[in-house]
Structure formats: structure tokens, C-alpha cells
Design an enzyme around this catalytic site. Sequence first.
Site, mmCIF file in Angstrom:
data_model
loop_
_atom_site.group_PDB
_atom_site.id
_atom_site.type_symbol
_atom_site.label_atom_id
_atom_site.label_comp_id
_atom_site.label_asym_id
_atom_site.label_seq_id
_atom_site.Cartn_x
_atom_site.Cartn_y
_atom_site.Cartn_z
ATOM 1 N N TYR A 182 36.678 82.382 -46.097
ATOM 2 C CA TYR A 182 35.499 82.834 -45.350
ATOM 3 C C TYR A 182 34.870 84.029 -46.048
ATOM 4 O O TYR A 182 35.553 84.990 -46.393
ATOM 5 C CB TYR A 182 35.914 83.189 -43.921
ATOM 6 C CG TYR A 182 34.848 83.840 -43.066
ATOM 7 C CD1 TYR A 182 33.529 83.418 -43.105
ATOM 8 C CD2 TYR A 182 35.167 84.880 -42.194
ATOM 9 C CE1 TYR A 182 32.553 84.016 -42.316
ATOM 10 C CE2 TYR A 182 34.210 85.480 -41.394
ATOM 11 C CZ TYR A 182 32.904 85.041 -41.463
ATOM 12 O OH TYR A 182 31.944 85.633 -40.684
ATOM 13 N N CYS A 183 33.547 83.958 -46.274
ATOM 14 C CA CYS A 183 32.792 85.062 -46.868
ATOM 15 C C CYS A 183 33.375 85.405 -48.244
ATOM 16 O O CYS A 183 33.593 84.520 -49.064
ATOM 17 C CB CYS A 183 32.771 86.253 -45.914
ATOM 18 S SG CYS A 183 31.723 87.633 -46.437
ATOM 19 N N LEU A 184 33.639 86.662 -48.501
ATOM 20 C CA LEU A 184 34.192 87.073 -49.785
ATOM 21 C C LEU A 184 35.553 86.436 -50.024
ATOM 22 O O LEU A 184 35.921 86.149 -51.173
ATOM 23 C CB LEU A 184 34.298 88.600 -49.832
ATOM 24 C CG LEU A 184 34.824 89.244 -51.108
ATOM 25 C CD1 LEU A 184 34.091 88.732 -52.331
ATOM 26 C CD2 LEU A 184 34.713 90.746 -51.009
ATOM 27 N N LEU A 188 33.507 78.862 -46.137
ATOM 28 C CA LEU A 188 32.725 79.175 -44.944
ATOM 29 C C LEU A 188 31.831 80.376 -45.239
ATOM 30 O O LEU A 188 32.328 81.485 -45.454
ATOM 31 C CB LEU A 188 33.648 79.485 -43.761
ATOM 32 C CG LEU A 188 34.678 78.408 -43.401
ATOM 33 C CD1 LEU A 188 35.544 78.886 -42.234
ATOM 34 C CD2 LEU A 188 33.997 77.090 -43.067
ATOM 35 N N GLY A 234 36.224 83.424 -49.282
ATOM 36 C CA GLY A 234 35.899 82.119 -49.824
ATOM 37 C C GLY A 234 35.538 82.184 -51.290
ATOM 38 O O GLY A 234 35.909 81.302 -52.077
#
Length: 554
Positions: free
Chosen positions: A285-287, A313, A289
Site C-alpha cells: 500500500y502506497c510507498l 494499492l 507498494g
Amino acid sequence: MNEAPDELDRTLHALWGHLGGGLSPAAQMLAWSDWAIHLATQPGRAVRAGIDGAVVQAPDPAHEPRLSGGEWDAWPFSFYRQAHEAAAHRLRTFIHGVPGVDRHHEQLVAFLARQWLELLSPANGAITNPQVLRKAAATGGTSLANGAMHWLEDAGRAAWGPPPAEAASFRPGHEVALTPGKVILRNELIELIQYAPATPTVHAEPVLVVSAWIMKYYVLDLSPHNSLIRHLVAQGHTVFAISWKNPGAADARLGMAEYLRLGIMASLDAVEAVLPARRVHAVGYCLGGTLMAIAAAAMARDRDGRLATLTLLAAQTDFTEPGELGLFIDESQLAFLEDIMSRQGYLDARQMAAAFQALRPGELLWAPLVRNYLLGERVPMNDLMAWNADGTRMPYRMHSDYLRSLFLDNALAEGHYLVDGRPVSLNDIDVPVFALGTRTDHVAPWRSVYKVNLLCDTEVSFVLTEGGHNAGILSEPGHPHRSHRVLKRTKNAPYLAPDEFLARSQETTGSWWPCFQQWLADHSGPRRRPPAMGSPRRGYPPIGDAPGTYVLAR
């Protein structure tokens, strides 16, 4: 002998950076001068802009939604609104479209102008906002007195640093982050949580969740009703999650390489010890990811076959269009930011919060200030707000590595990001990819997230959902006003542009979570008995209950 002048320069640089709120004054001056010089040397363009700017259209709620509504139609508030709209329209006409101006400079000038426009909005004034006046009259001035008390309370909190009092109602392990589990690994950077099974049988392949270390991991395990981790466990998945340490000054030298080695690779080793010979569904998720994508590319390069799938994500892999966050990323900005971080060893959560607030100042800064201090109202805190107030720091070296190599150089997309001294390519990834973007994301714009389709020549299922960077992820079944659209691109299929994706995909009402869970199940083997918690024989005994200790550090 050369170190003393360098240290003096860095100290002065950091001081200037602090005074400018983290924005480089040099970058601002360069942007303004570039725009002003080109405008001054094109008088015809300036005259046309002045004429066009004098023609004010009807108020546009998209530019300043706080000035919409019937109360603003009455005089004198309609006059205030019209004057503000006229100034905004004139500024936009002068700033945009000046031939010869560097695109980054034009965007920065427009951003800075918008900050001033938001500051000067009549919605921010006690005597120019009809809602403030109406409430003050109705309460006999009590609303303004309450607002003054709120200001004193918040000023004390800003000075001394305690979290909001309401946040005590959302404590990890008590009211949030409640999914049962055990910490099975702790090193100098992470705690790895293995969640207890909730079904008699589980899917063969486990799920490893990698959240961003910009904020604490439990955004994916908030309250029981909106916990993605709990949802996956309830559907028969064995879930592991990384809880990142909140770093301090002593961790200044931790870089992206350490986050990869001590975070993802160490976690995969632990999962392999608990579930030997099982491939892993990696979810970032985010960084987190972005880091997971780097790890997946390195593993593909090295013929490490431990991944079954890769899920990204709201995670970018190409940073050429990062949205307005890109306004903070150029050589001048990074030089100031690095010197600020070098003095304290990390980037503070409040400094990051200020940058995100600047992206949407009307919604994230001025509207709360008006509500708290002029209307005298407090919005009841919810779990997401409490999580957002539970900030973390980022080590100096990691943040510098991240901004320079990914944002500034776009090294990952261009094939020169190094892992263990050798470049990695996302094109090497050959496992199925599930990529999700959120429609109103200001941190990872969905069209930027979508670029994974250009970089990975594998099966990609792209999902676009309603909501922003955080709220769009918290999209549990039954959540109102949620919909999503999905389109699968098979391996070696022709590329579809984002607009083609919108045209060909079908919008589905409801949460994207069931779609994601079904995708995981479709890429999993037969169900079997749940594994034991940890693996003491292989060096990973349970060492404490979830959510662990790192998540509690402030």
C-alpha cells in the site's frame, strides 16, 4: 578544514528551509522570475490576459466550494464572493499559458498563488462569512468563545506535542488494530505480525501486507468493521503484516536498501519458515507498494520464485506524473529538505502533514480552522482521523533516497534503480498483478498508478474505486457511496490508455474488497488446515500479541 564551512552552510540552509515552511525560497524565486520575465517580454499576451481576466464568469464551486450555498447569494456576501472570484479568475488567466515558461515553474507559481487565494477567501473571515455571523448571533457569541478555547487548547498541543485528547478513544490494541495475532519477528526496523486463523481451513498461499511507513500500518486494521486485514482473515487467508518502527535521530542512516532488506526480505524469510514451499501473495500500500514492486523486480531478476501474485494499492511505480506532490521535488527543494533533515536526523510527521495540507488548503487547512475557531465546533474524531493524527517520522537517508531516486530521477521506471548493485526492471515481473487506484487521490493520482500497465508485461487487473488515498482503501462491504470498475489485461495484450480503460470497464456498485478477495482466491491453491503461529524450530517463535510494540511508539 573544509567541514566547518559546509556545516555552517547546511545550518543556514536548514534555517531558511524552516522559515519557508520547507519550501525552497530559491525554487520559488526561480519560478516567479521565469513566469514574470516571459510575461513581461510578451506585452500582447499580458494585455489579452488582462482583458480576458476582467470578464468574470458565474461563481464556480469547483474553485472554492466553501463559497457555494444560498447564504452566499445575499448581499454583501455575494459581493465578497464575486470579488474573490474575480481576483482568482484574473490570476489564473495571467499565470497559465504563458509561452516559454517551464512547466514545473508554471505549476509552482499557480500553486503558490492558490495558497494566497485560499488564505484571502471571505470564507475565512469572521465578518465576511455568513455562517459564522449567523451562528454567533444565534448563540450570543458563545460560538466565538468556544472557538477561542479550542485555539488555546490546540496551541498548547502544538507547543508540547501531545496527541488530541479524543485520540485516546482509538488506541492500537484496544479500540483499533484488534485483529488477533502474534508478533513472530522483531528487528531494528520492523515487527512482523502473523494473524490467527478464523476459519477451519485456509487458502494455501499466505498474504503479506506491506503498508507505507509514512504512517502506521494499522490503517489496514482499523475498527473491526473496516479492517481489510480482518476481512481477509475471515475469508480464509493466512495474513502477515509488517509494522514499521517509528524512527528517531539514531536511525538517520537507514535507507531504502535497509527497508528492503530488513523489511520485505526479512519478512519473506519468516513467512517461508512458517509455511515452507508456499508462494506468497504480496500486498503493498502506497510507498509500501512501491517498495514491494522493487522487491518483486529484484526477485524476478534473481529467479527467486517465492511470490504468487503482486498487489499494489494506490502505489506508484512511475513518477513522471505524481500530481502536485511533484511541486515539492526539484534539486533546490531537495537541497533544502535534506539540510533540514540532516539537522534532526529525520523528517517530522508535522512537516509531512503541512505538505499534504498545502495540496488542498481549503479542505484540509482553512475549513477545519473556520469550523474549530470561528464556528466553535469540533468534529467528533473517528478511527481514520485518530490514525491520521498518530504520525510517524522518516529517516533522513531513506527519505532522501526515495525522493531523489524515485521522484526526481524516476529510476525505477527507467530501469536504473539499483538493488544490491544491479539494476532492476519491472518488466521482469511475471506474476499476476492487481493494481488499484482511487479516483480523488492527491498523493498517488490514479492515472499515475495506472502506468504499471506500461511497465509490467504480465497479467494486470486494474481497479479504480471511489474515494481518496486513504478513504478509498477503507471501502468495506456495505460502505455507502462506493463503486469500482475493473478491467483485466492479459499477458502480452496491447496497452490501453486510461481513457480507454474508463470506456471499456463497467462500473460496479459496492466495495472493491470482495473483488480483490476473489482475485486472491482464484490465484490460490486448494484450502488446507491453518498453519501454527510462528515457527519456534526455525527461529520465529511468537514473542508477543498483536499489534506489537513498535506501533505504540510516538
